[in-house]
Design a protein around this motif. Sequence first.
Motif, PDB file in Angstrom:
ATOM      1  N   MET A  30      62.134 101.199  12.083  1.00 51.95           N
ATOM      2  CA  MET A  30      63.239 101.099  11.137  1.00 51.95           C
ATOM      3  C   MET A  30      62.887 101.890   9.881  1.00 51.95           C
ATOM      4  O   MET A  30      61.901 101.609   9.217  1.00 51.95           O
ATOM      5  N   ASN A  31      63.700 102.895   9.574  1.00 50.74           N
ATOM      6  CA  ASN A  31      63.492 103.689   8.362  1.00 50.74           C
ATOM      7  C   ASN A  31      63.822 102.846   7.144  1.00 50.74           C
ATOM      8  O   ASN A  31      64.777 102.076   7.160  1.00 50.74           O
ATOM      9  N   ARG A  32      63.047 103.031   6.076  1.00 49.57           N
ATOM     10  CA  ARG A  32      63.270 102.295   4.832  1.00 49.57           C
ATOM     11  C   ARG A  32      63.579 103.282   3.719  1.00 49.57           C
ATOM     12  O   ARG A  32      62.879 104.276   3.561  1.00 49.57           O
ATOM     13  N   TYR A  33      64.643 102.978   2.970  1.00 52.70           N
ATOM     14  CA  TYR A  33      65.054 103.818   1.852  1.00 52.70           C
ATOM     15  C   TYR A  33      65.179 102.966   0.597  1.00 52.70           C
ATOM     16  O   TYR A  33      65.650 101.834   0.664  1.00 52.70           O
ATOM     17  N   PHE A  34      64.782 103.513  -0.528  1.00 57.23           N
ATOM     18  CA  PHE A  34      64.926 102.854  -1.821  1.00 57.23           C
ATOM     19  C   PHE A  34      65.822 103.751  -2.673  1.00 57.23           C
ATOM     20  O   PHE A  34      65.525 104.923  -2.860  1.00 57.23           O
ATOM     21  N   THR A  35      66.923 103.198  -3.166  1.00 51.86           N
ATOM     22  CA  THR A  35      67.877 104.003  -3.908  1.00 51.86           C
ATOM     23  C   THR A  35      68.598 103.148  -4.943  1.00 51.86           C
ATOM     24  O   THR A  35      68.436 101.937  -4.987  1.00 51.86           O
TER      25      THR A  35
END
Length: 101
Positions: A30-35
């Motif tokens: 699962m890719n994790r993104y912080f935005t």
Amino acid sequence: MDRWKRIQHNIHLRQAALRSQHDNARAPFMNRYFTNKQGAIRRIIDLKRNGPEACGATVVGEHKDGREVHGLEQVLFHLRIGRIAHFTCSSTFVQEIVFVS
């Protein structure tokens, strides 16, 4: 710290659920993104525009108080209001979690 542990626990639960959906196949990472809020809204709108990908996508958002919101439109609505802490998007092509600051 307690909130972070709950988020990590939810990630593990969602990954386990994805693995169980694929019989003997292993679920991809699962890719994790912080935005920020605007970046998260852009991601949801991109999913919405990608028709076939969005049709099979399951989008689940989690409020800052722990409640869940299901569906692309509902997550987008609550993102715009500023209630979503993070959301997951799972389909046959993409599996990711987006943390909103």
